[in-house]
Design a protein around this motif. Structure first.
Motif, mmCIF file in Angstrom:
data_model
loop_
_atom_site.group_PDB
_atom_site.id
_atom_site.type_symbol
_atom_site.label_atom_id
_atom_site.label_comp_id
_atom_site.label_asym_id
_atom_site.label_seq_id
_atom_site.Cartn_x
_atom_site.Cartn_y
_atom_site.Cartn_z
ATOM 1 N N ALA A 12 0.839 -1.203 0.000
ATOM 2 C CA ALA A 12 0.000 0.000 0.000
ATOM 3 C C ALA A 12 0.873 1.252 0.000
ATOM 4 C CB ALA A 12 -0.945 -0.012 1.204
ATOM 5 N N GLU A 13 1.941 1.261 0.787
ATOM 6 C CA GLU A 13 2.871 2.398 0.813
ATOM 7 C C GLU A 13 3.508 2.608 -0.553
ATOM 8 O OE1 GLU A 13 3.872 5.010 2.774
ATOM 9 O OE2 GLU A 13 2.125 4.285 3.872
ATOM 10 N N TYR A 14 3.917 1.519 -1.179
ATOM 11 C CA TYR A 14 4.536 1.615 -2.507
ATOM 12 C C TYR A 14 3.554 2.200 -3.511
ATOM 13 C CZ TYR A 14 6.475 0.354 -6.999
ATOM 14 O OH TYR A 14 6.935 0.413 -8.287
ATOM 15 N N LEU A 15 2.317 1.685 -3.495
ATOM 16 C CA LEU A 15 1.303 2.196 -4.421
ATOM 17 C C LEU A 15 1.082 3.692 -4.207
ATOM 18 C CD1 LEU A 15 -1.259 -0.750 -4.384
ATOM 19 C CD2 LEU A 15 0.246 -0.084 -6.269
ATOM 20 N N ARG A 16 1.011 4.110 -2.944
ATOM 21 C CA ARG A 16 0.838 5.541 -2.656
ATOM 22 C C ARG A 16 2.019 6.341 -3.193
ATOM 23 N NH1 ARG A 16 -0.768 3.445 2.416
ATOM 24 N NH2 ARG A 16 -3.026 3.448 2.561
ATOM 25 N N SER A 17 3.251 5.801 -3.071
ATOM 26 C CA SER A 17 4.440 6.509 -3.565
ATOM 27 C C SER A 17 4.410 6.647 -5.088
ATOM 28 C CB SER A 17 5.722 5.807 -3.119
ATOM 29 O OG SER A 17 5.940 4.626 -3.874
ATOM 30 N N GLN A 18 3.637 5.789 -5.742
ATOM 31 C CA GLN A 18 3.507 5.843 -7.203
ATOM 32 C C GLN A 18 2.267 6.629 -7.635
ATOM 33 O OE1 GLN A 18 5.982 4.512 -9.255
ATOM 34 N NE2 GLN A 18 6.948 4.289 -7.245
ATOM 35 N N GLY A 19 1.599 7.235 -6.642
ATOM 36 C CA GLY A 19 0.428 8.053 -6.949
ATOM 37 C C GLY A 19 -0.847 7.244 -7.121
ATOM 38 N N ILE A 20 -0.854 6.026 -6.625
ATOM 39 C CA ILE A 20 -2.045 5.160 -6.746
ATOM 40 C C ILE A 20 -2.667 5.017 -5.365
ATOM 41 C CG2 ILE A 20 -2.869 2.853 -7.374
ATOM 42 C CD1 ILE A 20 -0.343 2.640 -9.178
ATOM 43 N N ASP A 21 -3.988 5.209 -5.297
ATOM 44 C CA ASP A 21 -4.708 5.040 -4.027
ATOM 45 C C ASP A 21 -5.030 3.565 -3.865
ATOM 46 O OD1 ASP A 21 -6.315 5.039 -1.815
ATOM 47 O OD2 ASP A 21 -7.836 6.398 -2.649
ATOM 48 N N PRO A 22 -4.403 2.856 -2.901
ATOM 49 C CA PRO A 22 -4.643 1.414 -2.757
ATOM 50 C C PRO A 22 -6.071 1.067 -2.343
ATOM 51 C CG PRO A 22 -3.273 2.234 -0.948
ATOM 52 C CD PRO A 22 -3.475 3.373 -1.914
ATOM 53 N N ASP A 23 -6.807 2.049 -1.831
ATOM 54 C CA ASP A 23 -8.193 1.784 -1.427
ATOM 55 C C ASP A 23 -9.169 1.948 -2.587
ATOM 56 O OD1 ASP A 23 -7.462 1.304 1.270
ATOM 57 O OD2 ASP A 23 -7.380 3.479 1.616
ATOM 58 N N ASN A 24 -8.689 2.447 -3.753
ATOM 59 C CA ASN A 24 -9.559 2.655 -4.910
ATOM 60 C C ASN A 24 -8.914 2.036 -6.159
ATOM 61 O OD1 ASN A 24 -11.699 4.128 -3.699
ATOM 62 N ND2 ASN A 24 -10.309 5.862 -3.523
ATOM 63 N N LEU A 25 -8.565 0.793 -6.075
ATOM 64 C CA LEU A 25 -7.957 0.107 -7.228
ATOM 65 C C LEU A 25 -9.047 -0.262 -8.216
ATOM 66 C CD1 LEU A 25 -5.448 -2.243 -5.349
ATOM 67 C CD2 LEU A 25 -4.905 -0.154 -6.611
ATOM 68 N N PRO A 26 -8.698 -0.233 -9.517
ATOM 69 C CA PRO A 26 -9.705 -0.658 -10.498
ATOM 70 C C PRO A 26 -10.004 -2.154 -10.371
ATOM 71 C CG PRO A 26 -7.595 -0.160 -11.575
ATOM 72 C CD PRO A 26 -7.443 0.168 -10.106
ATOM 73 N N LYS A 27 -11.242 -2.508 -10.647
ATOM 74 C CA LYS A 27 -11.631 -3.924 -10.590
ATOM 75 C C LYS A 27 -11.185 -4.591 -11.861
ATOM 76 C CE LYS A 27 -15.657 -3.178 -7.679
ATOM 77 N NZ LYS A 27 -15.166 -2.741 -6.533
ATOM 78 N N SER A 28 -10.690 -5.813 -11.763
ATOM 79 C CA SER A 28 -10.201 -6.488 -12.970
ATOM 80 C C SER A 28 -11.238 -7.337 -13.623
ATOM 81 C CB SER A 28 -8.989 -7.340 -12.658
ATOM 82 O OG SER A 28 -9.094 -8.016 -11.455
#
Length: 148
Positions: A132-148
């Motif tokens: 989750a920290e890594y995703l945030r550092s990349q500008g991605i909100d881990p709580d709002n990931l796109p559904k696959s």
């Protein structure tokens, strides 16, 4: 009348090999077991002896664990860890020679299994937090990931 009598020998001899044996034979106790792990040399016996009443006399039996069909159990010695200390104890066996788990041993195994599961869950939680920290550092909100 009991079918089995078990004597645990202490530091002070208590007539396990003569007086008590005669008393149990007179009462008709089928199996007389003497467990003497510390003083067997002093008493000139084995540390574990099983006697069976045959024609009014106790006859020493051979084999360990020793299966007692009349009781539906075997008995013998086993090295077990109890309270974190490895020691020899008497245990019950099934007909196939498998040790019945001791309440403390079973509880200890359960506690160990729970500890391992807790550690595994903790590791997974730490990995999820790092991801989750890594995703945030990349500008991605881990709580709002796109559904696959």
């Amino acid at each position: 009348m009991p079918i089995v009598a078990l004597e645990m020998v202490s530091h002070k001899p208590g007539g396990e090999y003569d007086e008590k044996m005669s008393i149990y034979a007179g009462l008709g106790v089928l199996y007389y077991i003497i467990y003497n792990p510390e003083f067997w040399r002093r008493d000139r016996h084995q540390p574990f002896e099983v006697y069976k009443l045959i024609d009014g006399q106790y006859r020493q039996q051979i084999g360990e664990p020793y299966w007692m069909p009349e009781v539906g159990l075997g008995i013998g010695r086993s090295q077990q860890v109890i309270g974190g200390i490895e020691q020899e104890i008497l245990v019950w066996y099934d007909e196939s020679g498998n040790v019945y788990p001791l309440p403390d041993a079973a509880a200890g195994q359960m506690r160990e299994q729970l500890r391992v599961e807790r550690q595994r869950a903790e590791v997974q939680q730490q990995r999820a937090e790092r991801l989750a920290e890594y995703l945030r550092s990349q500008g991605i909100d881990p709580d709002n990931l796109p559904k696959s």
